[in-house]
Write a protein that holds these residues in place. Structure first.
Motif, short mmCIF file in Angstrom:
data_model
loop_
_atom_site.label_atom_id
_atom_site.label_comp_id
_atom_site.label_asym_id
_atom_site.label_seq_id
_atom_site.Cartn_x
_atom_site.Cartn_y
_atom_site.Cartn_z
N ALA A 1 18.64 8.61 23.39
CA ALA A 1 18.02 7.45 24.03
C ALA A 1 16.60 7.78 24.44
O ALA A 1 16.31 8.91 24.87
CB ALA A 1 18.84 7.03 25.25
N ALA A 2 15.72 6.80 24.31
CA ALA A 2 14.32 6.98 24.72
C ALA A 2 14.24 7.15 26.23
O ALA A 2 14.83 6.37 26.98
CB ALA A 2 13.50 5.77 24.29
N ARG A 3 13.49 8.16 26.65
CA ARG A 3 13.31 8.43 28.08
C ARG A 3 11.86 8.23 28.51
O ARG A 3 11.56 8.20 29.70
CB ARG A 3 13.76 9.85 28.41
N CYS A 4 10.96 8.12 27.54
CA CYS A 4 9.55 7.90 27.82
C CYS A 4 9.10 6.66 27.06
O CYS A 4 9.49 6.48 25.90
CB CYS A 4 8.73 9.13 27.40
N MET A 5 8.29 5.83 27.69
CA MET A 5 7.90 4.56 27.05
C MET A 5 6.68 3.96 27.72
O MET A 5 6.33 4.32 28.84
CB MET A 5 9.06 3.58 27.11
N LYS A 6 6.06 3.04 27.00
CA LYS A 6 4.97 2.29 27.59
C LYS A 6 5.52 1.43 28.74
O LYS A 6 6.60 0.85 28.63
CB LYS A 6 4.33 1.38 26.55
N ARG A 7 4.75 1.34 29.79
CA ARG A 7 5.16 0.54 30.94
C ARG A 7 5.45 -0.90 30.53
O ARG A 7 6.44 -1.50 30.95
CB ARG A 7 4.04 0.59 31.99
N GLU A 8 4.59 -1.46 29.68
CA GLU A 8 4.73 -2.86 29.28
C GLU A 8 6.03 -3.10 28.53
O GLU A 8 6.66 -4.16 28.65
CB GLU A 8 3.55 -3.30 28.43
N VAL A 9 6.47 -2.11 27.75
CA VAL A 9 7.73 -2.23 27.00
C VAL A 9 8.90 -2.24 27.98
O VAL A 9 9.83 -3.05 27.86
CB VAL A 9 7.87 -1.09 25.98
N PHE A 10 8.87 -1.35 28.95
CA PHE A 10 9.95 -1.26 29.93
C PHE A 10 10.16 -2.58 30.66
O PHE A 10 11.28 -3.08 30.79
CB PHE A 10 9.64 -0.14 30.93
N PHE A 11 9.07 -3.18 31.11
CA PHE A 11 9.20 -4.42 31.87
C PHE A 11 9.45 -5.62 30.97
O PHE A 11 10.10 -6.59 31.38
CB PHE A 11 7.96 -4.64 32.75
#
Length: 280
Positions: free
Chosen positions: A141-151
């Motif tokens: 599973a992805a643990r790091c991501m762009k902030r915009e993607v997360f929200f």
């Protein structure tokens, strides 16, 4: 290479015994534009004090780690979010390699996760189990991501505290985001004793049903997984621990049985109440 601020979000509960090692490993990252946010679930063992000694921003929030991580993301200043735990050692190039992948055009990054095989028989079995998952595209599973993607996808599902990372990953992929992989890794530094394994399986078993109802994903529910039988994995395991496949499968069967008991009986065993040594 682009220079983004990376916000590392760590949910904790009674994690004082291991959190210092996690924070020290973050201090040694080769990528320096990092802020560390510790969201503590009202620990009674001095966890917040440990976090402050390492210069982390510390907040108190609950009731579960999904809510803690969502809160940490909301107060984060960085354009890149990286979620980890208070009992992980993070190799020095993890953050740098994540940033490099995002600079290449990826929206989220899978960070390999392994166990410390020196912590005992259970930990050794977990180490080899997790090795089988690397590159599978299923049990990662992805643990790091762009902030915009997360929200954009709504963050962590706060009704889950079991398999919540897989749930987030599935929604990232479903959104059309590009997911990359790095070589640097995390090590679980406080792996289970057999007692811990049983308590955690009971605890997470209560919530596993909610994940299954949401995704109907038999691959994540099966105790015997296809990755255990790849020729490459069996060759590697056989050369280093000939009996290992029996221990790996046996361990998963125990987890499956105990989690099933937890799901059916709804037991409220909380493995994080022990203040001597627990991490989230």
């Amino acid at each position: 290479m682009a220079r983004w601020l990376v916000s590392v979000v760590i949910p904790t509960r009674n994690s004082a015994a291991t959190l210092g090692l996690t924070l020290e490993s973050l201090r040694r990252q080769t990528y320096r534009e990092v802020e560390v946010i510790v969201v503590d679930n009202f620990s009674v063992d001095g966890t917040p004090d440990v976090a402050r000694r390492f210069g982390a921003r510390v907040y108190s929030y609950g009731p579960e780690r999904t809510a803690q991580m969502n809160f940490g993301a909301r107060v984060a200043r960085g354009d890149v979010l990286y979620f980890t735990n208070g009992d992980f050692w993070i190799s020095p190039r993890v953050v740098e390699e994540c940033v490099e992948k995002i600079a290449e055009g990826f929206d989220a990054v899978v960070v390999p996760n392994i166990s410390n095989p020196r912590r005992g028989l259970v930990a050794r079995a977990r180490y080899f189990e997790r090795l089988s998952y690397l590159g599978s595209g299923v049990y990662e599973a992805a643990r790091c991501m762009k902030r915009e993607v997360f929200f954009k996808i709504g963050g962590f599902d706060e009704s889950l505290y079991s398999n919540e990372d897989y749930d987030l990953h599935k929604r990232i992929v479903a959104s059309g985001a590009r997911v990359g992989y790095i070589n640097a890794f995390e090590i679980h530094i406080d792996e289970y004793t057999f007692r811990d394994l049983v308590l955690k399986s009971l605890y997470y078993g209560r919530n596993t049903v909610a994940y299954f109802r949401k995704w109907r994903d038999p691959l994540h529910m099966s105790p015997v997984r296809p990755t255990f039988f790849s020729r490459r994995y069996l060759s590697y395991l056989g050369s280093r621990w000939p009996l290992g496949i029996y221990f790996v499968i046996g361990l998963k069967l125990v987890q499956f049985f105990v989690a099933g008991v937890g799901a059916v009986l709804g037991l409220s065993t909380d493995p994080y109440r022990n203040t001597n040594r627990r991490s989230r």
